[in-house]
Design an enzyme around this catalytic site. Structure first.
Site, PDB file in Angstrom:
ATOM      1  N   HIS A  52       0.786  -1.238  -0.076  1.00 29.92           N
ATOM      2  CA  HIS A  52      -0.066   0.164   0.054  1.00 29.92           C
ATOM      3  C   HIS A  52       0.696   1.270   0.162  1.00 29.92           C
ATOM      4  CE1 HIS A  52       0.731   0.645   4.411  1.00 29.92           C
ATOM      5  NE2 HIS A  52       0.219  -0.719   4.601  1.00 29.92           N
TER       6      HIS A  52
ATOM      7  N   HIS B  53      -1.100   5.811   8.382  1.00 35.25           N
ATOM      8  CA  HIS B  53      -0.754   6.761   7.466  1.00 35.25           C
ATOM      9  C   HIS B  53      -1.921   6.734   6.348  1.00 35.25           C
ATOM     10  CE1 HIS B  53       1.673   9.515   5.053  1.00 35.25           C
ATOM     11  NE2 HIS B  53       1.443   8.482   4.154  1.00 35.25           N
TER      12      HIS B  53
ATOM     13  N   TYR C 175       1.184  15.838  -0.491  1.00 28.24           N
ATOM     14  CA  TYR C 175       1.810  15.247  -1.628  1.00 28.24           C
ATOM     15  C   TYR C 175       0.757  14.673  -2.568  1.00 28.24           C
ATOM     16  CZ  TYR C 175       1.703  10.814   0.545  1.00 28.24           C
ATOM     17  OH  TYR C 175       1.245   9.494   1.210  1.00 28.24           O
TER      18      TYR C 175
ATOM     19  N   VAL D  56       8.730   6.718   4.850  1.00 30.27           N
ATOM     20  CA  VAL D  56       8.932   8.149   4.307  1.00 30.27           C
ATOM     21  C   VAL D  56       9.717   7.778   2.843  1.00 30.27           C
ATOM     22  CG1 VAL D  56      10.166  10.101   4.242  1.00 30.27           C
ATOM     23  CG2 VAL D  56       9.238   9.208   6.499  1.00 30.27           C
TER      24      VAL D  56
ATOM     25  N   ASP E 149      37.024   7.617  15.178  1.00 32.96           N
ATOM     26  CA  ASP E 149      37.832   8.531  15.744  1.00 32.96           C
ATOM     27  C   ASP E 149      37.937   8.904  17.174  1.00 32.96           C
ATOM     28  OD1 ASP E 149      39.640  10.905  14.663  1.00 32.96           O
ATOM     29  OD2 ASP E 149      38.319  12.005  15.636  1.00 32.96           O
TER      30      ASP E 149
ATOM     31  N   THR F 201      40.196   8.918  21.533  1.00 29.44           N
ATOM     32  CA  THR F 201      41.572   8.588  22.094  1.00 29.44           C
ATOM     33  C   THR F 201      41.558   7.594  22.952  1.00 29.44           C
ATOM     34  OG1 THR F 201      40.788   9.995  23.979  1.00 29.44           O
ATOM     35  CG2 THR F 201      41.681  11.090  22.216  1.00 29.44           C
TER      36      THR F 201
ATOM     37  N   GLU G  84      41.061  17.247  30.443  1.00 27.88           N
ATOM     38  CA  GLU G  84      39.567  16.593  30.531  1.00 27.88           C
ATOM     39  C   GLU G  84      40.004  16.221  31.933  1.00 27.88           C
ATOM     40  OE1 GLU G  84      39.040  15.160  26.034  1.00 27.88           O
ATOM     41  OE2 GLU G  84      39.539  13.918  27.514  1.00 27.88           O
ATOM     42  N   LEU G  85      38.835  16.405  32.940  1.00 29.73           N
ATOM     43  CA  LEU G  85      38.830  16.026  34.349  1.00 29.73           C
ATOM     44  C   LEU G  85      37.710  14.961  34.572  1.00 29.73           C
ATOM     45  CD1 LEU G  85      39.354  19.422  35.793  1.00 29.73           C
ATOM     46  CD2 LEU G  85      41.197  17.968  35.421  1.00 29.73           C
TER      47      LEU G  85
END
Length: 821
Positions: free
Chosen positions: A48, A231, A256, A349, A544, A546, A638-639
Site C-alpha cells: 500500500h 498513514h 503530496y 518516508v 575517531d 583517544t 579533561e577531568l
C-alpha cells in the site's frame, strides 16, 4: 518446494526490503539464501505504499542510495523481463514562504554536489509545466527530472524474480515462530506453515519484516525500535490526468500527490498521527484501517487549494494502513546485539525509493564487513539502551512523523521524550540559563544565556560586536557563544562533557588486540594518551577517538557522545571484550591560559605533566583522572571523576575559576574553536568513506606496526580514493577555506566550485571568534594549495573563499604544548 535444514542466510520478510536484500546477497555470490514471508509477497506494508521517489535528500548517503536504486531498475528489467514499476515522470517541490525558498536553495546547492539534474523554477514556470496547479502563492519550485514513482508490488516482484533467478529460494505462507541464539550468536530460525514445523540452521539472519520487525526481533531478545503509525492517502476518480504528470510535494501545506489511474493520489503527513498499538502487527495480510476523513481534512483541503479541479472530483479509494516509523524517521540497518542477526527495517518516508540501495548496503555489510557508503545515520546502533523503551520510541516517532515536512534548521532542537540523560551538574546548568541541546538522549549545553553579555572591563564591554551570521546560520544563535570563546582564549572555559562515550578494555591480550584495530601506536607507557582512528579494510575511518593507557593491561577509549554503541560493536566484532563505562564517570574540561592557576588552587598534585599524558590527582576532595588533551586549542585538561562526585567537582571548579574570569561554556563554542584548530569531527569531516591520508590525519597513523586497513593505505600511496563529487579523477585532500564575507557562514553540505566547475561540498563550517573568520572545510583535489581561490554556495549566493594553511589559530600549537606563562 521443501524448506532446507540449513541455509547460509535466511531473510525474514517478503516486501521490498527483504526481496532487495536477498537479491543483492545472491548477486554478491552467496548461495543457499532463503527468504520466508508469512503471507504472500508484498502483503505486509509494501503493497500500500504511495511509491514516491524523490532523489534529493538531506544527506549524501540517502541520495546515493536512491540514485543507485534508480540505476537498478533497468538491470532488473533486463534480467527478469519484468516491469519493475518505475515511472520516471520527474518531480516538483513547491515553496510558498521565504523560509521554504531558502531551504530550496540549500537543497539545490546540495543537489549540485550530488550530481543531480535539477532546476530552480519560478511559480509561473511550475504552473506552465503542470497547468493543473494553482501557483499564485508559489514563490519557487525545484524541478528534478530524475524523480518519479514506483508501483510497489511490481518492484518487489521484479526483485523477487531476480533473486530467484540467482538461486534464492522463496517460501510464502511461512511464519517465524522462534530465533535460536547460542552464545550470543544466531544459530537458526524456527518456522511453521499450516500444521508443519521446521528448523533451519543459519548463522546469518536478516529481519526485514516491516512493521512486524520489532516483534520478530524480540524472539531473539533484540530491540528494533519500529513504531507502526497509521498513514492515509486517497485516490480520486479519473478526470483525464495524464500519466506523464510529475509528482508534486507541497511541504508548506503538508501534502503530496501524483497521477493514479487517470485521477490523482493525494497524501499528507498530519499533525496528529496515531500509532497502531497491537501485539500482533501484520498478523493478517494487507492490513488496512477504517477511513478517517476528519484527520485527513487538512491535507485534502491543501490539495484542493493547490489543484482546484480536485474540488469537483470524487474520492473512490481511501488507503489507511500501517507504516514502519522509527524514532528519528530514518532506516534501522545493520547487525543487532546478537552476532549474525541483522535488521533492515524502518522503511518509512523514503523506504521504497531507497530499497535498491538498502539491499546493496546490507549485502556489502554482511559479505564484506562494511558497506561502501557511510551509513551511521541509519545504523541500528546509533541508539543506546533507552531505545528499548516503547514509550520513548513512540514519543520520538510521533514527533518525527508530525514534523516530517517542517523545515529543520541546523541546530534546531526538538522536545519529545526529553530530558532523559543528564549530567550530575545539569541542575547547575539550568540555574545559569543553559540552552540545552540533545544528542543520544543526553542533555548537553549549547550555550549559557548568562554569558551573553561581555565581561566587565573586557575589550567588548559596552560595545558588543554584532557578529550574528546571515541567513540560516544566524537563526539559532546567541552572542553568548562568542563570549564563551573569548573567555576560553583569555582566561578559561569550563565545559561539561560527561556525555562523552567511555569504553574500557583490559586483560593480558588488550594491547595486542587494540594494536590490531587502531591505526595509531598504542605501545606507550601507562599514563599515555594516543589520538587514533579505527579503520575498515578499505582504510576508511570507522571511529575517531583517544586511547588512554591506564595500566599495562588496561585502556580507556573516549569517543563521541553518539558513537559509543557503534564503536563498541566495531571493537567487539574484532574480538575485543569492551565495557561501556560512560555512565560511571562525569567529565569536565577546563581549558584556557588560567586553567593551571585555577586547578592549582584546588590540588596539591604536580599539574605540570606533559601534553597527551594522564595522571591521577585530587581536586579538592574529589579523585580525578586528569588528561592533558584539548579539543579547543587551549591549555588544559579533561577531568574525569566517578559520577557521584560530579556535582561536587563542578561546584568546586566554578568557585575556584570565578576570580580568574572563567566562564562555563557549551558545545557551540567548542565547535567554533575546533574549526579554528582544524580538529576533525567524525560523521562530518571524516567518515568510513575517507582515509586518514585524505583527511590530513596521516600523522596519527603508525608506520611501525600492522593494523586493520594498513594494506589499503599502502595501496593508497597510489592516488587516493576519489571523492564522489569530484569527477576529475584527481585524488582529494581535506582543505581549510576562509570565506571572503565573514557573515556568510557555512553549516555543512554547501557546494564548492573551483574554476567555475563543481568541485566538492562543505563537510563542516562555522565562525571562528578568535580569528574573526568564517571557516569551512571541503575535500579538494590534492594539488590544491594555500592561496588558491574557490567559491562556496551559501543559500544560493556564491561567496569567494581562499584555501588557507591550517590551523588558523596558534599554528605552532604553543598554547597547547607549553605551560602558560
Amino acid at each position: 518446494m521443501k524448506l532446507p535444514n540449513s541455509a547460509r542466510a535466511v531473510v525474514i520478510g517478503g516486501g521490498v526490503a527483504g526481496c532487495s536484500v536477498a537479491y543483492h546477497l545472491a548477486r554478491l555470490g552467496w548461495s543457499e539464501v532463503i527468504l520466508v514471508e508469512r503471507h504472500e509477497l508484498t502483503e505486509g506494508t509494501t503493497w500500500h505504499s504511495a511509491g514516491f521517489v524523490g532523489q534529493l535528500r538531506s544527506t549524501v548517503t540517502q541520495t546515493k542510495m536512491i540514485m543507485y536504486s534508480a540505476g537498478l531498475y533497468p538491470e532488473l528489467a533486463e534480467l527478469t523481463g519484468m516491469d519493475p514499476g518505475w515511472r520516471g515522470v520527474g518531480g516538483l517541490r513547491l515553496a510558498t514562504t521565504s523560509e521554504r525558498v531558502e531551504e530550496s536553495l540549500r537543497l539545490a546547492g546540495a543537489g549540485e554536489t550530488y550530481g543531480l539534474d535539477l532546476s530552480v523554477l519560478s511559480g509561473a514556470e511550475a504552473g506552465e509545466m503542470l497547468p493543473l496547479l494553482e501557483v499564485r502563492d508559489v514563490r519557487a519550485a525545484l524541478w528534478l527530472p530524475g524523480d518519479g514513482w514506483l508501483d510497489p508490488a511490481l518492484l518487489a516482484r521484479a526483485l523477487a524474480a531476480g533473486a530467484s533467478m540467482l538461486g534464492v529460494q522463496i517460501f510464502t505462507g511461512t511464519r517465524v515462530t522462534g530465533l535460536d541464539v547460542v552464545g550470543g550468536e544466531i544459530s537458526g530460525v524456527r518456522l511453521t506453515s499450516g500444521a508443519e514445523e521446521w528448523s533451519v540452521q543459519a548463522d546469518t539472519v536478516v529481519i526485514a519484516a516491516g512493521a512486524a520487525s520489532g516483534r520478530v526481533g524480540r524472539l531473539a531478545g533484540v530491540d528494533i525500535p519500529v513504531v507502526p503509525i497509521k498513514h492515509q492517502y486517497v485516490v480520486t476518480e479519473p478526470f483525464e490526468v495524464p500519466s506523464s504528470m510529475p509528482t508534486v510535494r507541497d511541504p508548506d501545506n503538508i501534502v503530496y500527490f501524483r497521477e493514479e489511474g487517470g485521477g490523482i493520489l493525494v497524501g499528507g503527513y498530519i499533525r496528529t498521527p496515531e500509532t497502531w498499538d497491537t501485539d500482533r502487527p501484520l498478523a493478517e495480510p494487507r492490513t488496512l484501517f477504517d477511513a478517517d476523513m476528519p484527520k485527513f481534512q487538512e491535507s485534502w483541503e491543501s490539495a484542493v487549494r493547490r489543484v482546484p479541479a480536485l474540488g469537483r472530483t470524487g474520492i473512490v479509494k481511501v488507503v489507511h494502513g500501517p507504516e514502519a516509523f522509527t524514532p528519528d524517521g530514518e532506516f534501522l540497518l545493520g547487525e543487532t546485539s546478537v552476532r549474525g542477526l541483522w535488521a533492515a527495517a524502518g522503511f518509512c518516508v523514503h523506504g521504497l525509493a531507497a530499497a535498491g540501495g538498502v539491499g546493496k548496503i546490507m549485502s556489502e555489510w554482511i559479505v564484506d564487513g562494511s558497506p561502501e557508503y557511510d551509513v551511521f545515520g541509519m545504523d541500528l546502533r546509533r541508539f543506546g539502551g533507552h531505545a528499548r523503551s516503547a514509550s520513548w520510541a513512540r514519543a520520538k516517532a510521533l514527533d518525527s512523523y508530525s514534523k516530517y515536512y517542517d523545515i529543520v534548521y541546523p541546530g534546531e532542537e526538538r522536545a519529545a521524550a526529553r530530558p532523559l540523560r543528564r549530567s550530575p551538574a545539569w541542575v547547575r546548568h539550568a540555574e545559569l540559563g543553559a540552552v540545552f541541546g540533545e544528542k543520544a538522549s543526553w542533555e548537553r549545553v549549547n550555550w549559557f544565556e548568562s554569558d551573553a553579555d561581555p565581561s566587565p572591563g573586557s575589550p567588548e564591554s559596552g560595545d558588543a560586536r554584532e557578529v550574528r551570521p546571515l541567513g540560516w546560520a544566524g537563526r539559532i544563535w546567541s552572542p553568548a557563544i562568542r563570549q564563551e570563546c573569548l573567555a576560553t582564549r583569555d582566561a578559561a572555559g569550563l565545559f561539561d562533557q560527561t556525555s562523552f562515550s567511555k569504553l574500557e578494555i583490559s586483560g593480558h591480550q588488550a594491547l595486542v588486540r587494540l594494536q590490531r584495530v587502531c591505526a595509531g601506536q598504542l605501545d606507550r607507557p601507562p599514563g599515555s594518551v594516543v589520538y587514533t582512528q579505527l579503520l575498515n579494510e578499505r582504510g576508511g575511518i570507522e571511529a575517531d577517538l583517544t586511547v588512554t593507557r591506564l595500566a599495562e593491561d588496561s585502556f580507556r577509549l573516549v569517543t563521541g557522545t553518539a558513537f559509543g554503541v557503534h564503536d563498541a560493536a566495531w571493537l567487539r566484532g574484532h574480538g575485543l571484550d569492551v565495557r561501556d563505562v560512560t555512565s560511571a564517570h562525569a567529565c569536565y574540561c577546563l581549558w584556557g591560559p588560567r586553567a593551571l592557576d585555577i586547578l592549582g588552587t584546588l590540588s596539591d598534585d604536580d599539574l605540570t605533566f606533559g601534553y597527551m599524558k594522564a595522571r591521577e590527582i585530587s581536586v579538592g576532595n574529589v579523585p580525578v583522572l586528569a588528561q592533558r588533551v584539548t579539543f579547543v586549542g587551549e591549555f588544559g585538561w579533561e577531568l574525569y571523576c566517578p559520577v557521584e562526585y560530579g556535582l561536587t567537582l563542578w561546584d568546586a571548579l566554578m568557585e575556584a575559576g570565578a576570580p580568574y574570569g572563567m566562564r562555563p561554556a557549551g558545545y557551540r563554542a567548542i565547535d567554533s574553536m575546533r574549526l579554528e584548530k582544524g580538529y576533525r569531527v567524525w560523521g562530518m569531516d571524516i567518515t568510513p568513506e575517507t582515509t586518514p591520508v585524505e583527511a590530513g590525519l596521516g600523522f596519527a597513523v603508525a608506520r611501525d606496526k600492522d593494523f586493520l586497513g594498513r594494506s589499503a593505505l599502502e595501496t593508497a600511496a597510489r592516488p587516493s580514493r576519489l571523492d564522489a563529487s569530484d569527477g576529475s579523477g584527481a585524488p582529494v585532500r581535506l582543505a581549510c577555506l576562509v570565506l571572503d564575507d565573514p557573515r556568510q557562514v557555512c553549516l555543512g553540505g554547501e557546494p564548492v566550485r573551483a574554476g567555475g566547475e563543481p568541485a566538492s561540498r562543505v563537510t563542516s563550517g562555522g565562525y571562528g571568534h578568535r580569528v574573526e573568520r568564517s571557516i569551512a572545510y571541503a575535500y579538494l583535489p590534492a594539488g590544491t594549495a594555500p592561496g588558491d581561490r574557490v567559491e562556496v554556495g551559501v543559500t544560493g549566493t556564491w561567496i569567494g573563499a581562499t584555501v588557507t594553511a591550517e590551523p588558523l589559530y596558534d599554528p605552532a600549537s604553543d598554547r597547547i604544548r607549553r605551560l602558560p606563562a
